[in-house]
Design an enzyme around this catalytic site. Structure first.
Site, PDB file in Angstrom:
ATOM      1  N   ASP A 124      -6.870  -3.235   3.146  1.00 18.51           N
ATOM      2  CA  ASP A 124      -5.838  -4.048   2.715  1.00 18.51           C
ATOM      3  C   ASP A 124      -6.034  -5.609   3.391  1.00 18.51           C
ATOM      4  O   ASP A 124      -5.437  -6.517   2.761  1.00 18.51           O
ATOM      5  CB  ASP A 124      -4.691  -3.717   3.321  1.00 18.51           C
ATOM      6  CG  ASP A 124      -3.961  -2.236   2.715  1.00 18.51           C
ATOM      7  OD1 ASP A 124      -4.365  -2.039   1.429  1.00 18.51           O
ATOM      8  OD2 ASP A 124      -3.574  -1.562   3.433  1.00 18.51           O
ATOM      9  N   ASP A 165       0.979  -1.211  -0.193  1.00 17.26           N
ATOM     10  CA  ASP A 165       0.008   0.244   0.089  1.00 17.26           C
ATOM     11  C   ASP A 165       0.709   1.435   0.107  1.00 17.26           C
ATOM     12  O   ASP A 165       1.816   1.180   0.585  1.00 17.26           O
ATOM     13  CB  ASP A 165      -1.046  -0.021   1.310  1.00 17.26           C
ATOM     14  CG  ASP A 165      -2.012   1.101   1.280  1.00 17.26           C
ATOM     15  OD1 ASP A 165      -2.770   1.388   0.290  1.00 17.26           O
ATOM     16  OD2 ASP A 165      -1.963   1.871   2.351  1.00 17.26           O
ATOM     17  N   THR A 174      24.244 -34.627  20.687  1.00 19.17           N
ATOM     18  CA  THR A 174      25.171 -34.493  19.951  1.00 19.17           C
ATOM     19  C   THR A 174      24.757 -33.630  18.584  1.00 19.17           C
ATOM     20  O   THR A 174      25.684 -33.038  18.192  1.00 19.17           O
ATOM     21  CB  THR A 174      26.155 -35.786  19.680  1.00 19.17           C
ATOM     22  OG1 THR A 174      26.400 -36.489  20.699  1.00 19.17           O
ATOM     23  CG2 THR A 174      27.273 -35.566  18.759  1.00 19.17           C
ATOM     24  N   ASP A 222      -2.045  -1.435   6.132  1.00 29.10           N
ATOM     25  CA  ASP A 222      -2.273  -0.922   7.028  1.00 29.10           C
ATOM     26  C   ASP A 222      -4.061  -0.652   7.155  1.00 29.10           C
ATOM     27  O   ASP A 222      -4.321  -0.901   8.446  1.00 29.10           O
ATOM     28  CB  ASP A 222      -1.733   0.431   7.523  1.00 29.10           C
ATOM     29  CG  ASP A 222      -1.887   1.477   6.523  1.00 29.10           C
ATOM     30  OD1 ASP A 222      -2.716   1.198   5.319  1.00 29.10           O
ATOM     31  OD2 ASP A 222      -1.219   2.787   6.661  1.00 29.10           O
TER      32      ASP A 222
END
Length: 878
Positions: free
Chosen positions: A634, A314, A727, A630
């Site tokens: 979106d 955006d 290990t 945001d």
């Protein structure tokens, strides 16, 4: 009004509210279904390797191998808790962000203004709105005075929209109609009244939330690859185990012994630590990302960014600052550049010849004073610390219309403060801005009793009201050539996507002061061009994307010209780049759009539906898509993308819920840091997969060679489990913290379907596994000859050889391009410490009397240790 049973002057009756709430429901967005802690915990035990380990645990317990069963249980539980803690912690932290956009609303009920919770607003309510309010629902304006709303949360447009009680001729879609207000948007100026027509899920915001619910979560590339790897390993190991066990039974061995051998072989073949180490390595990556201002909501998300081929972003607040800034001023027949960005009072005025105006005077000072006076925004300096009052702080704390804030910041750059201007020119009257007049004026009086009218507005409108112009300290008649020049400058600024305002003034007589229409016969002064500028760090981030083979794409609700100008400044555009608008998208068929989607760098004037369509088309072309955003608009595309990135400061709760990653600083540059982190993590995952599988192949082949030679088991299940957990586990985790190789951001993104063994990794794994197994079998046979058939000592020697060979090999796994002798062993101090710790624990299980009966070990003598070390190092030399 009639439809909803609402009275213009009294609003709804309180008695109607309960019935309306039953009919329409509460004014709330339905939350995305929450994942319970139990579901998160159970999900940790559903991957294929873990399920097979649970099966091995049950078989070991049934056969009486209690130590093996306990060890496998410990591995499974540790892995489960690691994943659960990380995912549960991020879910809990996000719950604090889930709040309704407008907690309260002012409504007219029973003829009185009442403040009610926003969730209690119903269709038919008359809501009173003023500057600073969040709109609580969707509705139609029945009153609007100087009323403008910031709709960037919904449409992506960075400039507030002027509202009126008329729809507006330019309205293409519902969300662009001037007489409608929408839930979650912010009132920035003026006041108005709205008749609520839609609440809750019926609002535009609610519809977007509903679109999100229809999008199913997909597995990330890493999850898919590891799932395939786990199934391949388990299938291969079970086949080998069954074959070897059957051959042993045919050879005359006891069925019980061969079944136990088969379980031991399965334990050796399956890398039990793989799920746990993947979880730990991803968690470490998450912690590094938090330090880089990014919160990962889903563990594999950061790795997925590492193979992203497209980042859809955006514009407003993500690539740009979401802070209108004055860029150009036209005054005295000259165009001045204004430096500095954002809410920062540091900046200069520079002419085209390079002349610096350090202290604006004359017409420029008057222009800045008019801009500060004919202005309703408020701006203050942020001060702090012991000497805050004595230090000139540059960062400003504004409130009001972003355009007016930009004018005030420009004035401050010239040393003109609104407080001083307002004390010099006391406001008597305001003629407010509206979308029909396209201008605002104030009548002011100075200390000498002189009365002035200051005006600002659309250049063509203001210019039509002017009869004079001030130039070089003189006021003269405005000629046609002056008008043509001003309009040409206005068009030039418009082509640069600048929002242009004209400024004019007039000295009034006392009689003119009370005129209904004093805005005529004005003196034209100048123009201001402003824009929401790109973030400086975003420009660099975009270039990093290109060098990493990632294509940045801008998707915005702003106008075509604005979007294209910002993209040009960000250097997102190549000679073949295209720009498409939402309307053009609608006119294209799906096949036409899919053909050209790879060439489009900018999408303008788009809706949430378009954004979703864009992401789907890119995914259809085989791209791994990241989507940043945001606003509520979106959210669907953020969720549909392979990885969704939301903004932490300006991002809405709906978008945060949809995302895989949240940026705490709303900084596009943090995306690039995440891409780099993803690539580092994938490289490190390949490193420890190479290490773990080579070690496991070495263990399996050791068992197979000895079985084929008719020898006893060289390793016991408890020893193999100890190796796989300790290990193998500790050095593998340390490999996950290996520093990046230099070219990590100069490679092309990995293919989404790339096999985890690509690039010859499978051959290297098998080759190294063979060398380790040969050394281990040699240690077992030679020790047997040396000790005259002491089986415990022979097993201790083969166990020690295998562990040391693996600890040497781990340093080879740090790179696929150079040998062990070309590396600095101390560049990853964690790996060095892990190797030393694992070696120390090997000595502990050999020399500490408590562990000797558990692990079936006895201490070798000096000669045997020399043989063990020589054989362990031999494979590295080869």
């Amino acid at each position: 009004m009639e439809y909803f049973g609402t009275d213009l002057h009294k609003g709804l009756s309180s008695r109607e509210i309960p019935l309306k709430k039953k009919l329409f429901g509460e004014n709330q967005i339905q939350e995305v279904k929450k994942i319970s802690p139990l579901s998160i915990f159970i999900a940790q035990f559903t991957d294929f390797i873990t399920l097979v380990l649970i099966g091995a645990m049950a078989i070991s317990a049934y056969l009486g191998e209690v130590a093996d069963a306990i060890a496998i249980t410990a591995i499974v539980i540790i892995n489960g808790f690691l994943g659960f803690i990380q995912e549960y912690r991020t879910e809990k932290s996000l719950q604090a962000l889930r709040e309704l956009a407008a907690p309260t609303a002012k409504v007219l009920r029973d003829g009185e203004i009442k403040v009610v919770p926003a969730k209690d607003v119903v269709p038919g309510d008359i809501v009173l709105l003023e500057s600073g309010d969040r709109v609580p629902a969707d509705g139609e304006l029945i009153e609007a005075e100087g009323f403008s709303i910031d709709e960037s949360i919904l449409t992506g447009e960075s400039v507030p929209v002027e509202k009126s009680t008329k729809p507006g001729e330019e309205a293409e879609m519902k969300i662009h109609r001037r007489n409608l207000a929408f839930m979650g948007t912010l009132v920035v100026s003026g006041r108005g009244r709205m008749l609520v027509t839609e609440t809750g899920m019926g609002t535009e915001m609610g519809k977007i939330a509903g679109m999100m619910g229809k999008i199913e979560d997909e597995e990330t590339p890493l999850q898919q690859r590891l799932d395939v790897l786990g199934k391949q390993l388990v299938t291969a190991s079970l086949f080998i185990c069954a074959t070897v066990s059957i051959l042993g039974i045919i050879r005359g061995e006891k069925a019980y012994d061969m079944f136990l051998f088969g379980v031991s072989l399965a334990v050796a073949a399956i890398p039990e630590g793989l799920p746990a180490i993947v979880t730990v390595v991803l968690t470490l990556g998450v912690q590094r990302m938090i330090r880089k201002n990014a919160v990962i909501r889903k563990l594999p998300a950061v790795e997925t960014l590492g193979c992203a081929t497209v980042i859809c972003s955006d514009k407003t607040g993500t690539l740009t600052e979401n802070r209108m800034t004055v860029r150009k001023i036209y005054i005295n027949g000259k165009t001045l550049m204004v430096t500095g960005t954002g809410y920062n009072s540091e900046g200069d005025f520079i002419s085209s010849e390079g002349r610096l105006f350090k202290k604006p005077e004359g017409e420029l000072k008057r222009l800045l004073e008019i801009g500060a006076s004919c202005n309703n925004a408020v701006i203050s300096r942020q001060k702090g610390g012991l000497f805050g009052d004595f230090i000139k702080t540059r960062e400003l704390a504004p409130s009001g219309d972003p355009t007016e804030v930009a004018i005030l910041v420009a004035a401050l750059k010239g040393g003109v403060q609104k407080e001083n201007v307002d004390s010099t020119y006391r406001r008597i009257r305001e003629i407010p801005f509206d979308s029909n007049r396209k201008r605002m004026s104030v009548v002011v009086k100075n200390h000498r009793g002189e009365i002035f009218l200051f005006s600002k507005g659309a250049p063509d409108v203001v210019l039509s009201l002017c009869t004079q112009i001030e130039k070089d300290g003189q006021v003269r008649q405005l000629f046609k050539k002056d008008e043509d020049e001003i309009l040409t400058i206005n068009e030039d600024m418009g082509r640069e996507a600048l929002r242009v305002l004209a400024f004019a003034y007039k000295k009034l007589t006392i009689q003119e002061m009370d005129d209904k229409d004093p805005e005529h016969g004005l003196v034209f002064l100048g123009l201001m061009g402003m824009i929401d500028p790109p973030r400086p760090e975003a420009i660099e981030a975009v270039q990093k994307c290109f060098s990493a083979g990632i294509r940045p794409v801008m998707i915005t609700g702003d106008h075509k010209a604005t979007a294209w100008a910002v993209a040009r400044e960000l250097k997102m555009i190549t000679k073949d780049s295209k720009i498409l608008t939402g309307r053009e998208l609608d006119d294209m068929s799906e096949s036409e759009f899919t053909k050209c989607v790879d060439d489009v760098a900018v999408y303008a004037r788009v809706t949430p539906r378009h954004k979703l369509k864009i992401v789907k088309a890119l995914k259809k072309k085989g791209h791994v898509v990241a989507m940043t955003g945001d606003g509520v608009n979106d959210a669907p595309a953020v969720k549909e993308a392979d990885i969704g990135v939301s903004m932490g400061i300006s991002g809405t709760d709906v978008t945060k819920e949809a995302s895989s990653m949240i940026l705490l600083d709303d900084n596009f540059a943090s995306i690039v840091a995440a891409v780099e982190e993803g690539r580092i993590i994938y490289d490190n995952i390949r490193k420890f997969i190479r290490y773990l599988l080579s070690c496991n192949i070495g263990e399996v082949l050791t068992m197979i060679w000895t079985s084929a030679l008719g020898l006893p088991l060289p390793l016991l299940p408890i020893q193999i489990l100890w190796m796989n957990l300790v290990t193998d586990g500790l050095p593998a985790m340390a490999l996950g913290m290996d520093p990046p190789e230099r070219d990590v951001m100069n490679r092309k993104p990995r293919s989404k379907g790339e096999n985890v063994f690509s690039g010859g990794l499978a051959k290297r794994i098998i080759y190294r596994g063979v060398l380790i197994s040969v050394a281990t079998v040699a240690a077992f046979i030679l020790t047997g000859l040396y000790s005259k058939g002491d089986l415990i000592l022979s097993r201790t020697a083969s166990f020690s050889t295998l562990v040391l060979a693996q600890l040497i090999f781990v340093f080879e796994c740090r790179t696929e391009r150079r040998g062990i002798w070309e590396q600095n062993p101390f560049s990853n101090i964690y790996l060095t410490l892990a190797a030393l710790l694992s070696a120390g624990m090997l000595l502990m299980v050999i020399y500490v009397p408590f562990f000797q009966p558990i692990f079936h070990t006895i201490p070798p003598d000096r000669n045997l240790w020399m043989l063990i070390v020589a054989l362990a190092g031999l494979s590295a030399v080869v």
